[in-house]
Write a protein that holds these residues in place. Structure first.
Motif, PDB file in Angstrom:
ATOM      1  N   SER A 129       0.843  -1.305  -0.063  1.00 21.98           N
ATOM      2  CA  SER A 129      -0.089   0.031   0.013  1.00 21.98           C
ATOM      3  C   SER A 129       0.843   1.210  -0.248  1.00 21.98           C
ATOM      4  O   SER A 129       2.161   1.149   0.285  1.00 21.98           O
ATOM      5  CB  SER A 129      -1.077   0.026   1.235  1.00 21.98           C
ATOM      6  N   GLY A 145      -2.157   7.984   0.343  1.00 21.69           N
ATOM      7  CA  GLY A 145      -2.661   7.204  -0.843  1.00 21.69           C
ATOM      8  C   GLY A 145      -2.935   8.515  -1.707  1.00 21.69           C
ATOM      9  O   GLY A 145      -3.343   8.483  -2.777  1.00 21.69           O
ATOM     10  N   LEU A 183      -1.995   6.292  -7.124  1.00 19.00           N
ATOM     11  CA  LEU A 183      -1.856   7.294  -6.201  1.00 19.00           C
ATOM     12  C   LEU A 183      -2.525   8.499  -6.854  1.00 19.00           C
ATOM     13  O   LEU A 183      -2.350   8.908  -7.906  1.00 19.00           O
ATOM     14  CB  LEU A 183      -0.046   7.476  -5.964  1.00 19.00           C
TER      15      LEU A 183
END
Lengths: 255, 348
Positions: free
Chosen positions: B40, B44, B139
């Motif tokens: 991850s 983000g 992203l």
């Protein structure tokens, strides 16, 4: 016959849980309350014995594992062997010869348990899994059909242990559960404290031993109703004409 | 007799229940193996002024009992630039790591929200088969006009992985006390039967176990152990470290081959079983010079690998031996000699 029906539902439910991954659900955080291989392509639960070995290999203090085992042990003890475990169900299907159990020999499953854990520590590998007949049936064979496993030495060892266990089961009812199952050994430690238990009303019992002939584990329920080998299957309860035996799920102290 | 028929009836009913549950489940049947890394980006979402740089952290957790190798991050979006990121050579089972990813938005870049796309490539081996996994990660970038007060961040030239601090160790007395409590309760139970205080002792062990276990994420660890194929359970052989040697019958079979055969040997630097397979193919060529082998590194020539079915749904599987005229491919090294001879003897 009430108990027999309930138990069949329980065993079907155990098998359903064991294969529930076929619906597309992945592995969960649950530990299976019996011997069911987590490498089974449809497993959604973790094998307690496989996990214990892995935790030893990785040097983890197994808090979560202990908590789960205590939870299962406290709830039903070996009741899971009789009511839930899919490999126990296979043992049940092949229970033709309900011979008397050799009590001293039945401690061999504790040697299997200790040996399993020791081997994981000494060889830093899941040695028991290489021999486990439950994984032979639930993982090796499905994976052979999926084209991932091949007929090689480890596979043949698996088939050998499975064949030997099956022969044992045919010759002695619940052979695996009686003498070899490490999970059975673990749960049997809790048999005397578990909430699910077999109760004997000594006033009603005529010592006719009808219960003994029904017992797949080959124990004498009228003298050893809290024996560590009792899987609480309730066959003796159904078989007792005087209603001296009963199944009980209570929090009360044992007499 | 009555007893026997009851047993048979019982058996039959149980069989019906089992067979029906099996068939229902198998008909729904789907089988999927989990990826071994959880990847991850944190955060983000990034807000970057035009012509400037900002960083996000790539979090990688190995949730399996297998070692992940050569974890690499590649930026797919062409309009952005990324500071080169060092490859994570090895990530051990249950280890986590993080790495900073610096992105630069060029001066002429349009403003507004957009996606930056990354590709994460890594490899792992189960038994004699090695897999390369490709995963895409995105992203959200919020590009805004540069403000006068913006200070350009210092961009490090090469960013390496950062190992997080080890989780705090619990004093050894805790597991010892829990163990004593558990063993004590079980021994006493065997002796005196069930008493409320024995149940209480066991409940304390259970509570302590769940509390500490969940605190250390052991439920997650257990799930991770369960999610990855247990090779011991299935009976899959590990990659051998020895040199192969062809048997006399295999040598004879090779000598009998009359037609020239063209093979493609797919290999990778991260593949543990490839040297064994390659050595066997080399021995075959030595005996039968009519066989020609072209070695393809799947990392360098992914198109050829894809064309011949070596890459399936973004999973590269090696070692693989492909015969051009029969369009057949062999994976792995299990019983390779027999399968290789079969492959070579087959007429196109």
């Amino acid at each position: 016959m009430k108990i027999a029906r309930g138990r069949r539902i329980g065993q079907s439910f155990g098998m359903l849980l064991g294969l529930f991954g076929a619906t597309g659900i992945g592995m969960t955080h649950l530990i299976f309350p019996g011997l069911h291989c987590y490498a089974c392509p449809w497993a959604i639960t973790i094998c307690p014995i496989g996990l214990a070995q892995n935790l030893i290999v990785f040097g983890t203090v197994p808090y979560y594992w202990i908590a789960m085992i205590v939870l299962y042990g406290l709830a039903a003890g070996r009741g899971f062997c009789g009511w839930f475990c899919p490999f126990g169900t296979l043992n049940d299907l092949l229970s033709f010869r309900k011979v008397k159990i050799r009590d001293t020999v039945s401690y061999s499953k504790f040697f299997v348990l200790i040996g399993t854990l020791l081997a994981a520590w000494v060889f830093t590998d899941t040695v028991f899994c290489k021999l486990c007949p439950a994984s032979s049936l639930e993982a090796s064979i499905p994976y052979l059909f999926m084209g991932i496993a091949r007929v090689n030495r480890p596979f043949l060892i698996h088939m050998g242990t499975l064949a030997a266990t099956l022969v044992g089961m045919v010759l002695i009812a619940r052979f695996w559960c009686r003498y070899l199952c490490p999970m059975g050994a673990l749960l049997s430690l809790f048999n005397r404290v578990s909430f699910l238990r077999l109760k004997l009303d000594e006033k009603r019992c005529s010592r006719c031993a009808a219960c003994t002939s029904d017992c797949p584990m080959g124990i004498e329920p009228h003298t050893q109703h809290d024996n560590h080998n009792c899987i609480k299957c309730g066959r003796c309860v159904d078989g007792c004409h005087l209603n001296a035996l009963s199944m009980d799920f209570s929090l009360k102290d044992s007499p | 007799m009555a007893h026997r028929s009851a047993v048979v009836r019982n058996l039959r009913r149980t069989m019906v229940v089992i067979a029906s549950s099996f068939s229902v489940l198998l008909s729904i049947g789907a089988f999927a193996q989990s990826p071994i890394l959880q990847i991850s980006l944190k955060p983000g979402e990034l807000s970057i002024p035009r012509g400037s740089s900002a960083s996000t952290s790539l979090q990688v957790a190995n949730t399996s009992i297998h070692e992940a190798d050569e974890i690499e991050i590649v930026l797919l979006s062409e309009s952005l630039t990324m500071v080169p990121v060092a490859v994570i050579e090895v990530l051990d089972p249950f280890e986590t790591t993080s790495i900073d990813v610096w992105l630069t938005v060029p001066d002429e870049s349009p403003e507004g929200e957009r996606e930056a796309l990354f590709e994460i490539v890594y490899t792992y081996c189960i038994g004699d088969l090695c897999f390369q996994i490709l995963e895409e990660l995105s992203l959200t970038l919020n590009v805004h006009p540069p403000s006068e007060t913006t200070v350009e961040p210092i961009v490090p030239p090469i960013v390496g992985p950062v190992k997080p601090a080890a989780p705090p160790q619990w004093p050894a007395i805790v597991p010892i006390m829990l163990g004593i409590l558990l063993v004590g309760a079980l021994v006493l139970a065997r002796w005196v039967g069930r008493r409320w205080w024995i149940v209480l002792m066991l409940l304390a062990v259970m509570g302590g176990g769940f509390g500490l276990g969940l605190r250390f994420g052991q439920d997650q660890q257990a799930q991770s152990i369960g999610a990855v194929l247990c090779t011991s359970c299935v009976g899959i052989e590990e990659a051998p470290r020895r040199e192969p040697s062809l048997s006399a019958s295999a040598r004879e079979a090779l000598e009998r081959i009359a037609e020239p055969i063209e093979l493609l040997f797919f290999t990778a630097t991260w593949c543990q079983a490839c040297p064994y397979a390659k050595a066997m193919v080399d021995q075959a060529v030595e005996i039968q010079p009519g066989i020609s082998v072209r070695v393809v590194d799947v990392d360098e020539d992914k198109d050829t690998a894809r064309l011949h079915g070596i890459v399936q749904s973004e999973r590269t599987i090696v070692p693989a031996i492909y015969r051009a005229d029969t369009d057949r491919v062999l994976f792995g090294i299990e019983d390779l000699e027999t399968r290789l001879i079969e492959l070579l003897e087959e007429s196109p």
